[in-house]
Design a protein around this motif. Structure first.
Motif, PDB file in Angstrom:
ATOM      1  N   ILE A   1      26.450 -22.802 -46.650  1.00 32.20           N
ATOM      2  CA  ILE A   1      26.671 -21.674 -47.568  1.00 32.20           C
ATOM      3  C   ILE A   1      25.574 -21.633 -48.617  1.00 32.20           C
ATOM      4  O   ILE A   1      25.032 -20.563 -48.935  1.00 32.20           O
ATOM      5  CB  ILE A   1      28.052 -21.796 -48.241  1.00 32.20           C
ATOM      6  CG1 ILE A   1      29.161 -21.802 -47.194  1.00 32.20           C
ATOM      7  CG2 ILE A   1      28.267 -20.674 -49.242  1.00 32.20           C
ATOM      8  CD1 ILE A   1      30.533 -22.147 -47.741  1.00 32.20           C
TER       9      ILE A   1
ATOM     10  N   LYS B   1      32.803 -24.943 -52.230  1.00 34.96           N
ATOM     11  CA  LYS B   1      33.755 -24.047 -51.558  1.00 34.96           C
ATOM     12  C   LYS B   1      35.197 -24.418 -51.936  1.00 34.96           C
ATOM     13  O   LYS B   1      35.504 -25.580 -52.190  1.00 34.96           O
ATOM     14  CB  LYS B   1      33.572 -24.101 -50.036  1.00 34.96           C
ATOM     15  CG  LYS B   1      33.786 -25.482 -49.444  1.00 34.96           C
ATOM     16  CD  LYS B   1      33.529 -25.487 -47.942  1.00 34.96           C
ATOM     17  CE  LYS B   1      34.647 -24.781 -47.180  1.00 34.96           C
ATOM     18  NZ  LYS B   1      34.529 -25.011 -45.720  1.00 34.96           N
TER      19      LYS B   1
ATOM     20  N   ILE C   1      29.684 -17.065 -41.688  1.00 32.81           N
ATOM     21  CA  ILE C   1      29.262 -16.656 -43.032  1.00 32.81           C
ATOM     22  C   ILE C   1      28.948 -15.170 -42.922  1.00 32.81           C
ATOM     23  O   ILE C   1      28.016 -14.771 -42.214  1.00 32.81           O
ATOM     24  CB  ILE C   1      28.021 -17.421 -43.514  1.00 32.81           C
ATOM     25  CG1 ILE C   1      28.325 -18.924 -43.627  1.00 32.81           C
ATOM     26  CG2 ILE C   1      27.561 -16.885 -44.868  1.00 32.81           C
ATOM     27  CD1 ILE C   1      27.107 -19.760 -44.036  1.00 32.81           C
TER      28      ILE C   1
ATOM     29  N   LEU D   1      28.864 -12.782 -50.119  1.00 29.02           N
ATOM     30  CA  LEU D   1      29.013 -13.654 -48.961  1.00 29.02           C
ATOM     31  C   LEU D   1      30.469 -14.075 -48.837  1.00 29.02           C
ATOM     32  O   LEU D   1      31.119 -14.413 -49.826  1.00 29.02           O
ATOM     33  CB  LEU D   1      28.135 -14.914 -49.105  1.00 29.02           C
ATOM     34  CG  LEU D   1      26.618 -14.732 -49.159  1.00 29.02           C
ATOM     35  CD1 LEU D   1      25.951 -16.104 -49.243  1.00 29.02           C
ATOM     36  CD2 LEU D   1      26.110 -13.959 -47.958  1.00 29.02           C
TER      37      LEU D   1
ATOM     38  N   TYR E   1      32.808 -16.817 -46.567  1.00 25.68           N
ATOM     39  CA  TYR E   1      32.661 -17.992 -45.704  1.00 25.68           C
ATOM     40  C   TYR E   1      34.000 -18.404 -45.099  1.00 25.68           C
ATOM     41  O   TYR E   1      35.065 -18.199 -45.679  1.00 25.68           O
ATOM     42  CB  TYR E   1      32.069 -19.166 -46.488  1.00 25.68           C
ATOM     43  CG  TYR E   1      32.916 -19.629 -47.661  1.00 25.68           C
ATOM     44  CD1 TYR E   1      33.944 -20.559 -47.491  1.00 25.68           C
ATOM     45  CD2 TYR E   1      32.671 -19.127 -48.934  1.00 25.68           C
ATOM     46  CE1 TYR E   1      34.721 -20.966 -48.566  1.00 25.68           C
ATOM     47  CE2 TYR E   1      33.450 -19.539 -50.005  1.00 25.68           C
ATOM     48  CZ  TYR E   1      34.476 -20.457 -49.821  1.00 25.68           C
ATOM     49  OH  TYR E   1      35.241 -20.847 -50.874  1.00 25.68           O
TER      50      TYR E   1
END
Length: 251
Positions: free
Chosen positions: A197, A250, A226, A186, A188
């Motif tokens: 997320i 994050k 995302i 993934l 972001y």
């Protein structure tokens, strides 16, 4: 001149000497008496010297200093000086408590806005974070503040589409260079909430998609996205656990 006048002169001189001696003796006696009288009067007129006031020990307080110590109300400060460390601490506490009315109230501790809220798991995220957002949307409308960018892989099946039921819009494209490998990472954007997320990652993990890494995107135009992609360098890496995703923050 006969001898009688000579004797007369000598007699007069002798008598003069005797008179001079008597006068001198009288003056000495008067001076002595005057001196003693003067010192006696001097002693009754002046006060005691400072060293006598304080006694033989010069460190002993004077009468005036003792008066100040024994009468705190006459001194500058109305509080007695502490005589020990314990007394000092008590005096310090009393002084602190007496000034409480002048102290500003403690500031209300505010939660830092840059720290994500910690949730216990996917259900907690859905109920406390996601549900109010979904409730604010018009009926049947998907979210526009977050976009799921998905590069389709046949190996993924329909796992990713479970995100639609959570109100996420999926922008999909067919994978080309990584076709046949399957999704495993993934990416972001800067503007995406940490909780979104975690929801996406936990949902895909629950669906059986092997998410092995969560990284920030390198593209500024994907700030609200995302992205579900594939990294060939992660094929042999371990899959992230639920605990890993719960503790994710994050960068």
């Amino acid at each position: 001149m006969g001898k009688y006048p000579v004797y007369a002169i000598m007699a007069l001189v002798f008598i003069g000497i005797i008179k001079l001696i008597q006068v001198t003796a009288f003056d000495v006696e008067q001076y002595k008496k005057s001196k003693e009288s003067s010192f006696a009067n001097y002693g009754t007129e002046i006060s005691e010297p400072e060293w006598k006031k304080k006694g033989t020990d010069l460190n002993e307080p004077s009468a005036e200093e003792s008066k100040i110590d024994s009468n705190p109300s006459d001194s500058i400060s109305t509080k007695e000086s502490p005589s020990s460390i314990q007394d000092f601490e008590v005096a310090k506490e009393e002084e602190s408590s007496s000034d409480e009315s002048f102290q500003s109230p403690d500031p209300v501790e505010e939660k830092p806005t840059n720290q994500p809220v910690t949730y216990s798991g996917l259900d907690d995220l859905k109920n406390n974070y996601l549900a109010p957002i979904i409730a604010s949307l018009p009926q049947g409308q998907l979210r526009e503040d977050v976009v799921i960018r998905y590069y389709k892989h046949q190996k993924d099946g329909y796992k990713v589409y479970s995100l639609k039921a959570l109100g996420y819009y999926i922008h999909e494209k067919q994978a080309t260079e990584t076709a046949g490998l399957g999704s495993n990472v993934l990416y972001y954007g800067d503007d995406v909430n940490n909780s979104d997320i975690q929801i996406v990652a936990l949902t895909l993990l629950a669906e059986g998609l092997p998410i092995k890494s969560i990284l920030p995107t390198q593209f500024s135009w994907k700030a609200t996205s995302i992205e579900i992609g594939t990294d060939t360098l992660l094929i042999n890496e371990e899959i992230l656990s639920e605990a890993d995703i719960k503790s994710f923050v994050k960068e």
